[in-house]
Write a protein that holds these residues in place. Structure first.
Motif, PDB file in Angstrom:
ATOM      1  N   TRP A  62      -4.569  -0.195 -12.427  1.00  0.00           N
ATOM      2  CA  TRP A  62      -3.288  -0.016 -11.728  1.00  0.00           C
ATOM      3  C   TRP A  62      -2.837   1.457 -11.743  1.00  0.00           C
ATOM      4  O   TRP A  62      -2.470   2.019 -10.713  1.00  0.00           O
ATOM      5  N   GLU A  63      -2.901   2.066 -12.914  1.00  0.00           N
ATOM      6  CA  GLU A  63      -2.412   3.450 -13.043  1.00  0.00           C
ATOM      7  C   GLU A  63      -3.295   4.423 -12.245  1.00  0.00           C
ATOM      8  O   GLU A  63      -2.805   5.397 -11.687  1.00  0.00           O
ATOM      9  N   ASN A 110      -1.739   6.714  -9.231  1.00  0.00           N
ATOM     10  CA  ASN A 110      -1.918   8.165  -9.073  1.00  0.00           C
ATOM     11  C   ASN A 110      -2.567   8.502  -7.734  1.00  0.00           C
ATOM     12  O   ASN A 110      -2.209   9.483  -7.084  1.00  0.00           O
ATOM     13  N   LYS A 111      -3.518   7.665  -7.311  1.00  0.00           N
ATOM     14  CA  LYS A 111      -4.235   7.892  -6.056  1.00  0.00           C
ATOM     15  C   LYS A 111      -3.272   7.889  -4.854  1.00  0.00           C
ATOM     16  O   LYS A 111      -3.435   8.660  -3.917  1.00  0.00           O
ATOM     17  N   TYR A 112      -2.271   6.986  -4.887  1.00  0.00           N
ATOM     18  CA  TYR A 112      -1.340   6.874  -3.764  1.00  0.00           C
ATOM     19  C   TYR A 112      -0.025   7.622  -4.021  1.00  0.00           C
ATOM     20  O   TYR A 112       1.043   7.203  -3.571  1.00  0.00           O
ATOM     21  N   VAL A 119       3.472   0.563  -4.487  1.00  0.00           N
ATOM     22  CA  VAL A 119       3.228  -0.741  -5.112  1.00  0.00           C
ATOM     23  C   VAL A 119       2.539  -1.679  -4.121  1.00  0.00           C
ATOM     24  O   VAL A 119       1.526  -2.322  -4.439  1.00  0.00           O
ATOM     25  N   ASN A 120       3.081  -1.746  -2.888  1.00  0.00           N
ATOM     26  CA  ASN A 120       2.506  -2.659  -1.890  1.00  0.00           C
ATOM     27  C   ASN A 120       1.080  -2.279  -1.520  1.00  0.00           C
ATOM     28  O   ASN A 120       0.247  -3.149  -1.267  1.00  0.00           O
ATOM     29  N   LYS A 121       0.801  -0.989  -1.499  1.00  0.00           N
ATOM     30  CA  LYS A 121      -0.556  -0.527  -1.177  1.00  0.00           C
ATOM     31  C   LYS A 121      -1.545  -0.992  -2.252  1.00  0.00           C
ATOM     32  O   LYS A 121      -2.617  -1.521  -1.942  1.00  0.00           O
ATOM     33  N   ILE A 122      -1.167  -0.818  -3.501  1.00  0.00           N
ATOM     34  CA  ILE A 122      -2.070  -1.250  -4.590  1.00  0.00           C
ATOM     35  C   ILE A 122      -2.257  -2.768  -4.550  1.00  0.00           C
ATOM     36  O   ILE A 122      -3.360  -3.278  -4.756  1.00  0.00           O
TER      37      ILE A 122
END
Ligand SMILES: [Zn+2]
Length: 257
Positions: free
Chosen positions: A116-117, A121-123, A132-135
């Protein structure tokens, strides 16, 4: 424990040897019967909130076992019941020329948090809720993943397109036609039925004889307040993490009895 394993193994052998005499209807019936016998011998972990939230060390839990490297390229653990069912399924698949490989199995809270982390960081250029929605398109918040339970496996590839043609398509068609017989169900189907939550995942299969019990317990005991301790966790309630994601399941999974 080893003693029981031996007894179990011998009884499995004798069951297999007698199967022709008893005219078991099909190979599928035999496999599911074998799974039921061997699973009777297993201890079951106490079902606790910490367990369904992934807050435990599966490598030190006697109800988990490590997957043989013949089936995976890394260290993977599963609940013993899940693994037995997988072995029976992989054996049957092999007879049809299909090779099943486990890409991912159990992940605990700490491991899910690191995934998750990394994506958080990627987004980093997105606003927090968009982030949050992207992950959540493909990855669960720590504490809300079915991979915590030792019941869910990712098979062969983490790319839907792999399963659309050639060997990948053969694997997917075999799974669609046969996996249910061994207790495995595709959880994240396409969303045409109105299913919410994660996107289509052709690789993710869940062992429902166990997972359906764990989900029931989860829904009775866990609230979005329990989904905490990582970047963006304050959005857990806003994104309906339990209703839309934990319970965003294929109809066959929702209706499983
Ligand atoms: Zn998965």
């Amino acid at each position: 424990m080893f003693h029981y394993f031996i007894i179990g193994f011998i009884s499995l052998l004798s069951f297999s040897c007698n199967s022709n005499d008893k005219k078991v209807n099909s190979e599928k019936d035999l496999n599911i019967a074998e799974i039921k016998i061997s699973n009777k011998l297993m201890n079951s972990t106490a079902l606790t909130k910490a367990f369904v939230l992934g807050k435990f060390d599966y490598s030190k839990d006697s109800t988990f076992t490590q997957v043989n490297i013949a089936f995976t390229h890394k260290t993977v653990f599963l609940k013993k019941e899940t693994y037995n069912a997988f072995l029976a399924m992989a054996d049957s698949a092999k007879k049809s020329g299909i090779t099943l490989a486990i890409y991912s199995g159990t992940r605990n809270y700490v491991e899910q948090k690191s995934i998750w982390e990394r994506k958080w960081n990627k987004y980093g250029t997105l606003k927090p809720l968009e982030r949050v929605n992207k992950i959540l398109e493909y990855s669960a918040m720590p504490g809300s993943s079915r991979h915590h339970w030792g019941t869910d496996i990712d098979l062969n590839s983490l790319n839907n397109s792999y399963f659309n043609r050639g060997n990948g398509l053969k694997v997917y068609m075999w799974l669609k036609n046969n996996a249910n017989t061994f207790g495995f169900y595709q959880v994240y189907t396409d969303k045409s039925s109105g299913r919410k939550g994660y996107n289509l995942e052709k690789w993710h299969w869940s062992y429902l004889p166990l997972a359906s019990k764990y989900l029931k317990f989860y829904n009775a005991e866990v609230t979005s307040e329990d989904i905490e301790g990582f970047s963006g966790s304050e959005y857990a309630e806003q994104v309906n993490i339990i209703d839309d994601y934990v319970n965003g399941l294929a109809l066959s999974v929702k209706n499983y009895k």
